[in-house]
Design an enzyme around this catalytic site. Structure first.
Site, mmCIF file in Angstrom:
data_model
loop_
_atom_site.group_PDB
_atom_site.id
_atom_site.type_symbol
_atom_site.label_atom_id
_atom_site.label_comp_id
_atom_site.label_asym_id
_atom_site.label_seq_id
_atom_site.Cartn_x
_atom_site.Cartn_y
_atom_site.Cartn_z
ATOM 1 C CD GLU A 163 56.027 36.993 11.725
ATOM 2 O OE1 GLU A 163 55.055 36.432 12.253
ATOM 3 O OE2 GLU A 163 56.952 36.360 11.189
ATOM 4 C CG LEU A 164 50.334 40.589 8.450
ATOM 5 C CD1 LEU A 164 49.625 40.618 7.104
ATOM 6 C CD2 LEU A 164 50.863 41.969 8.808
ATOM 7 C CD1 TRP A 219 49.616 48.874 19.766
ATOM 8 C CD2 TRP A 219 49.327 47.551 21.553
ATOM 9 N NE1 TRP A 219 48.387 48.257 19.647
ATOM 10 C CE2 TRP A 219 48.192 47.440 20.726
ATOM 11 C CE3 TRP A 219 49.364 46.795 22.733
ATOM 12 C CZ2 TRP A 219 47.103 46.615 21.032
ATOM 13 C CZ3 TRP A 219 48.291 45.977 23.042
ATOM 14 C CH2 TRP A 219 47.177 45.883 22.203
ATOM 15 C CG ASN A 220 51.323 42.583 20.637
ATOM 16 O OD1 ASN A 220 52.283 43.003 19.998
ATOM 17 N ND2 ASN A 220 50.772 41.422 20.399
ATOM 18 N N GLY A 247 52.189 43.617 12.883
ATOM 19 C CA GLY A 247 51.037 44.435 13.233
ATOM 20 C C GLY A 247 49.779 43.862 12.622
ATOM 21 C CB SER A 248 46.460 45.319 12.250
ATOM 22 O OG SER A 248 46.792 46.495 11.541
ATOM 23 C CD GLU A 287 44.307 39.688 16.180
ATOM 24 O OE1 GLU A 287 44.250 40.657 15.398
ATOM 25 O OE2 GLU A 287 45.378 39.154 16.501
ATOM 26 C CB CYS A 292 49.701 37.837 17.104
ATOM 27 S SG CYS A 292 51.343 37.275 17.542
ATOM 28 C CB SER A 328 52.964 56.563 18.234
ATOM 29 O OG SER A 328 51.775 56.126 17.649
ATOM 30 C CE LYS A 347 55.436 53.833 13.174
ATOM 31 N NZ LYS A 347 55.241 54.140 14.517
ATOM 32 N N PRO A 348 58.865 52.066 16.236
ATOM 33 C CG PRO A 348 59.286 52.961 18.359
ATOM 34 C CD PRO A 348 59.694 53.077 16.912
HETATM 35 P P1 NAP Z 1 48.944 48.222 13.843
HETATM 36 O O1 NAP Z 1 47.922 49.240 14.112
HETATM 37 O O2 NAP Z 1 48.948 47.553 12.509
HETATM 38 O O3 NAP Z 1 50.350 48.956 14.101
HETATM 39 C C1 NAP Z 1 51.575 48.271 14.049
HETATM 40 C C2 NAP Z 1 52.678 49.236 13.670
HETATM 41 O O4 NAP Z 1 52.433 49.729 12.357
HETATM 42 C C3 NAP Z 1 52.768 50.458 14.562
HETATM 43 O O5 NAP Z 1 54.115 50.830 14.696
HETATM 44 C C4 NAP Z 1 52.007 51.509 13.775
HETATM 45 O O6 NAP Z 1 52.447 52.804 14.073
HETATM 46 C C5 NAP Z 1 52.414 51.137 12.372
HETATM 47 N N1 NAP Z 1 51.480 51.590 11.326
HETATM 48 C C6 NAP Z 1 50.191 51.990 11.426
HETATM 49 N N2 NAP Z 1 49.712 52.333 10.216
HETATM 50 C C7 NAP Z 1 50.720 52.151 9.332
HETATM 51 C C8 NAP Z 1 50.855 52.336 7.933
HETATM 52 N N3 NAP Z 1 49.858 52.778 7.183
HETATM 53 N N4 NAP Z 1 52.044 52.032 7.361
HETATM 54 C C9 NAP Z 1 53.067 51.581 8.101
HETATM 55 N N5 NAP Z 1 53.016 51.396 9.431
HETATM 56 C C10 NAP Z 1 51.853 51.671 10.039
HETATM 57 O O7 NAP Z 1 48.919 47.046 14.913
HETATM 58 P P2 NAP Z 1 48.890 47.150 16.502
HETATM 59 O O8 NAP Z 1 47.523 47.555 16.929
HETATM 60 O O9 NAP Z 1 50.051 47.939 16.985
HETATM 61 O O10 NAP Z 1 49.156 45.612 16.908
HETATM 62 C C11 NAP Z 1 48.159 44.665 17.014
HETATM 63 C C12 NAP Z 1 48.151 43.742 15.798
HETATM 64 O O11 NAP Z 1 49.435 43.167 15.621
HETATM 65 C C13 NAP Z 1 47.217 42.552 16.001
HETATM 66 O O12 NAP Z 1 46.480 42.330 14.825
HETATM 67 C C14 NAP Z 1 48.170 41.384 16.270
HETATM 68 O O13 NAP Z 1 47.652 40.123 15.929
HETATM 69 C C15 NAP Z 1 49.330 41.761 15.414
HETATM 70 N N6 NAP Z 1 50.547 41.069 15.861
HETATM 71 C C16 NAP Z 1 51.043 40.055 15.099
HETATM 72 C C17 NAP Z 1 52.168 39.365 15.526
HETATM 73 C C18 NAP Z 1 52.751 38.231 14.720
HETATM 74 O O14 NAP Z 1 53.812 37.734 15.079
HETATM 75 N N7 NAP Z 1 52.104 37.817 13.652
HETATM 76 C C19 NAP Z 1 52.781 39.715 16.732
HETATM 77 C C20 NAP Z 1 52.244 40.761 17.478
HETATM 78 C C21 NAP Z 1 51.124 41.443 17.040
HETATM 79 P P3 NAP Z 1 51.591 53.857 14.939
HETATM 80 O O15 NAP Z 1 50.687 53.046 15.798
HETATM 81 O O16 NAP Z 1 52.594 54.577 15.707
HETATM 82 O O17 NAP Z 1 50.904 54.701 13.950
#
Ligand code: NAP
Length: 481
Positions: free
Chosen positions: A252-253, A153-154, A230-231, A386, A286, A180, A177-178
Site C-alpha cells: 500500500e504505497l 506513522w500517518n 508506506g512510501s 505527493e 495517502c 519509529s 514493525k510500526p
Molecule cells: P516510509 O518512510 O516508507 O515508512 C513506512 C514504514 O516502513 C516505517 O515503519 C518505516 O520504518 C519502514 N521502512 C523504512 N525503510 C524501510 C526499508 N528499507 N525496509 C522496510 N521498511 C522500511 O513511509 P512513511 O513516511 O512512514 O509514510 C508515508 C507514506 O506512506 C506516504 O507515501 C503515504 O502515501 C504512504 N501511505 C500509503 C497508504 C496506502 O494505503 N496506500 C496509507 C498510508 C500511508 P522507520 O520509519 O521506523 O524506519
C-alpha cells in the site's frame, strides 16, 4: 513523559513477553506539537526480530478454530472501542492530529476487527459442487504463514489494524514493525492484544528503525508474506530485497490523488468534502487530494469558498479544544510542503489562503499553515509529487477529455474524486481513471467493508473487504475419489 494506563510498558512484545532491546539501546518518541520527548522506546535489531519470527513460526503449528479467531477479533474490537479515548490521546501525542480525529482513528481501527469477526466464516473449507475427474474436491484456506506487518506513522493505529485483523482472521502469526516515529499507539494496542488470550508468539511487536529489522523480515525463510504500507521508494526496495527469497508482498504505497470538480457540480458539497478529505491529518494521508482540478466556469466561486473555509481552520496542538488541524510529523515534512509552495509561486501561482500561525507554533517548527494556491500548472512540483501536507493547489481545466488525461498523468493510482451532477458524465469518466478508489460526489476514503488498494506505483493487494483476506491465505485443494 506521557502517562497512560495503556503504556505501563513501552517495550517491544515477543513470544508473549514485554522486552527491551538486547543492546539496551533506546530512542525518544517526540510530540510534534511541542517538540517534547514523551517516551523512550527500545531500538531493536537482528536478534530480537529473529526471536520474534521464530516465536511466530513455533505458534503457527497450533491452529486456531474459526470460532476462536472470531472471538479474538470481536474481543479486540470491543477493547479498542472501550479504550478509544485513551488510544486517541496517545495518537494525538505522537502524531499531532486533533483528539477527535484520533479517536475517530481508534473507531476506524475497531471496525476492521469487527468486520473480520463477522466474515471469518468465509474461510471455512468449501466443497466444490462439481466432481471433476469423478473426485470430490475440497478447497481449504490455510494461513499463509508468519507475516511481517510494516506500517507508517500517518495512521499509527489504523494502518496496522487493517493488516493484523485480516492476518488474525486467516490464522497467521504476525511480527509487527510500526514506524519509529509513532511506536506508542502500537504498544498501547499490544497492551489490549495481551488481554484477548492469544497464545504466545501469535502477535509480536518489534520496535526501532527499519535497517536490521527489515533485513531479517526480508531474509528469514519462515516469513511468507510482507504486508507493507508506506512510501513507494521503500515499497520498491522491499521488492528488490525479497526477490531472492520469493516472498509474497502486499504493498500500500504513495498516492497523488486528483480531486475533479466539474462545472455542473454541487460546489458547496465539493468544498465541504475537500475540506475533510484534504486537511484531515494535516494533509498527511495517502488518499487526500493532491491536485484539485476545477472547471473554468466555476473556479472563481469554488476558490473563494475554499479559501474562506481554509482561513477558518484552527491550527494548534491537537489536545487543545477547538483545534481542527495539528502539526506535521516533523521538520522534514514541513520543508517538503514549503518547497512545493515556493516552487509553485516562483512559477507563477498565487496564494489565496494561508492562515497565520501563532509565534509559539513557529518556534516548534512542525507547523505549516493550511494553504490554497491558484494558477497552478502541470509542470509544478506540487502537481507531480505527493506533497503530504496541508496544501490545496487549484488547477483550472476546460474539457472532460483534458482533465481525464491530466488526472491519469501520474505514476500513482491510489485514490481519485469526481464531483458532477451529470450521471452520464460520471459513468464515462470514472472507468477511465486509473485509481483503485474513486469517490463520486464524496471525498470519503476507505472502509473495512470495501476492498481498498492501489494501481500502478501505488502498489498491489487490497485491504478491507473479503479481498483483504487474500494476502494472508494459501489456498489448498484436496481431491479424493
Ligand atoms: P516510509 O518512510 O516508507 O515508512 C513506512 C514504514 O516502513 C516505517 O515503519 C518505516 O520504518 C519502514 N521502512 C523504512 N525503510 C524501510 C526499508 N528499507 N525496509 C522496510 N521498511 C522500511 O513511509 P512513511 O513516511 O512512514 O509514510 C508515508 C507514506 O506512506 C506516504 O507515501 C503515504 O502515501 C504512504 N501511505 C500509503 C497508504 C496506502 O494505503 N496506500 C496509507 C498510508 C500511508 P522507520 O520509519 O521506523 O524506519
Amino acid at each position: 513523559m506521557l502517562q497512560s494506563p495503556l503504556l505501563k510498558s513501552t517495550h517491544g512484545y515477543i513470544d508473549g513477553q514485554w522486552c527491551a532491546a538486547d543492546s539496551q539501546k533506546t530512542m525518544p518518541v517526540i510530540n510534534p506539537a511541542t517538540g517534547e520527548t514523551i517516551a523512550i522506546v527500545p531500538v531493536m535489531g537482528r536478534s530480537e526480530t529473529t526471536r520474534a519470527v521464530d516465536a511466530a513460526a513455533k505458534t503457527l503449528a497450533i491452529p486456531a478454530s474459526i470460532q476462536q479467531r472470531q472471538q479474538w477479533l470481536g474481543k479486540l474490537a470491543d477493547l479498542i472501542t472501550e479504550h478509544r479515548t485513551e488510544l486517541g490521546r496517545i495518537i494525538t501525542h505522537e502524531h499531532g492530529k486533533p483528539l477527535a480525529e484520533a479517536q475517530g482513528e481508534a473507531d476506524y481501527a475497531a471496525s476492521f476487527f469487527r468486520y473480520y469477526a463477522g466474515v471469518v466464516d468465509h474461510l471455512k473449507p468449501k466443497p466444490l459442487t462439481d466432481r471433476p475427474r469423478n473426485h470430490s474436491w475440497t478447497v481449504y484456506y490455510r494461513p499463509a504463514g508468519v507475516v511481517a506487518l510494516i506500517t507508517p506513522w500517518n495512521f499509527p493505529l489504523a494502518m496496522l489494524a487493517k493488516k493484523f485483523s485480516a492476518a488474525l482472521a486467516a490464522d497467521c502469526c504476525s511480527v509487527v514493525k510500526p514506524s519509529s516515529k509513532t511506536p506508542l499507539s502500537m504498544v498501547a494496542l499490544f497492551s489490549l492484544i495481551e488481554q484477548i488470550g492469544l497464545p504466545p508468539g501469535k502477535a509480536n511487536l518489534v520496535l526501532g528503525p527499519a535497517g536490521e529489522i527489515s533485513d531479517v523480515l526480508c531474509e528469514h525463510p519462515a516469513v511468507r508474506v510482507i504486508s507493507f504500507t508506506g512510501s513507494t521508494p521503500v515499497g520498491k526496495k522491499l521488492i528488490a530485497d525479497t526477490a531472492p527469497h520469493l516472498k509474497r508482498l502486499a504493498l500500500e504505497l504513495g498516492g497523488n490523488a486528483p480531486f475533479i470538480v466539474f462545472g455542473d457540480a454541487d460546489v458547496d458539497r465539493a468544498v465541504d468534502q475537500l475540506m475533510s478529505n484534504k486537511f484531515r491529518g494535516a494533509g498527511q494521508t495517502c488518499v487526500c487530494a493532491n491536485r484539485v482540478y476545477v472547471q473554468k466556469s466555476i473556479v472563481d466561486m469554488f476558490a473563494e469558498k475554499l479559501a474562506a473555509r481554509v482561513n477558518a481552520l484552527q491550527v494548534g496542538n491537537g489536545m487543545d479544544d477547538g483545534v481542527t488541524m495539528g502539526p506535521l510529523i516533523d521538520r522534514k515534512a514541513v520543508e517538503k510542503v514549503k518547497r512545493h509552495v515556493d516552487d509553485a509561486i516562483a512559477r507563477g501561482a498565487r496564494s489565496i489562503a494561508n492562515s497565520m500561525l501563532a509565534p509559539t507554533m513557529l518556534n516548534t517548527s512542525s507547523f505549516f499553515p493550511p494553504t490554497v494556491l491558484r494558477g497552478v500548472t502541470a509542470e509544478m512540483e506540487c502537481v507531480n509529487d505527493e506533497t503530504f501536507g496541508p496544501l490545496a493547489p487549484i488547477i483550472e481545466f476546460e474539457s472532460e477529455a483534458e482533465v481525464v488525461d491530466a488526472a491519469n498523468r501520474t505514476e500513482y493510482g491510489l485514490a481519485a474524486y469526481v464531483f458532477t451532477t451529470n450521471a452520464d458524465r460520471a459513468a464515462r469518466v470514472i472507468p477511465q481513471l486509473s485509481f483503485g478508489h474513486v469517490g463520486y460526489n464524496t471525498g470519503s476514503g476507505p472502509t473495512a467493508e470495501a476492498p481498498f488498494g492501489g494501481m500502478k506505483h501505488s502498489g498491489f493487494g487490497r485491504e478491507g473487504g473479503l479481498e483483504g483476506l487474500h494476502d494472508f491465505i494459501e489456498t489448498q485443494t484436496v481431491p479424493r475419489p
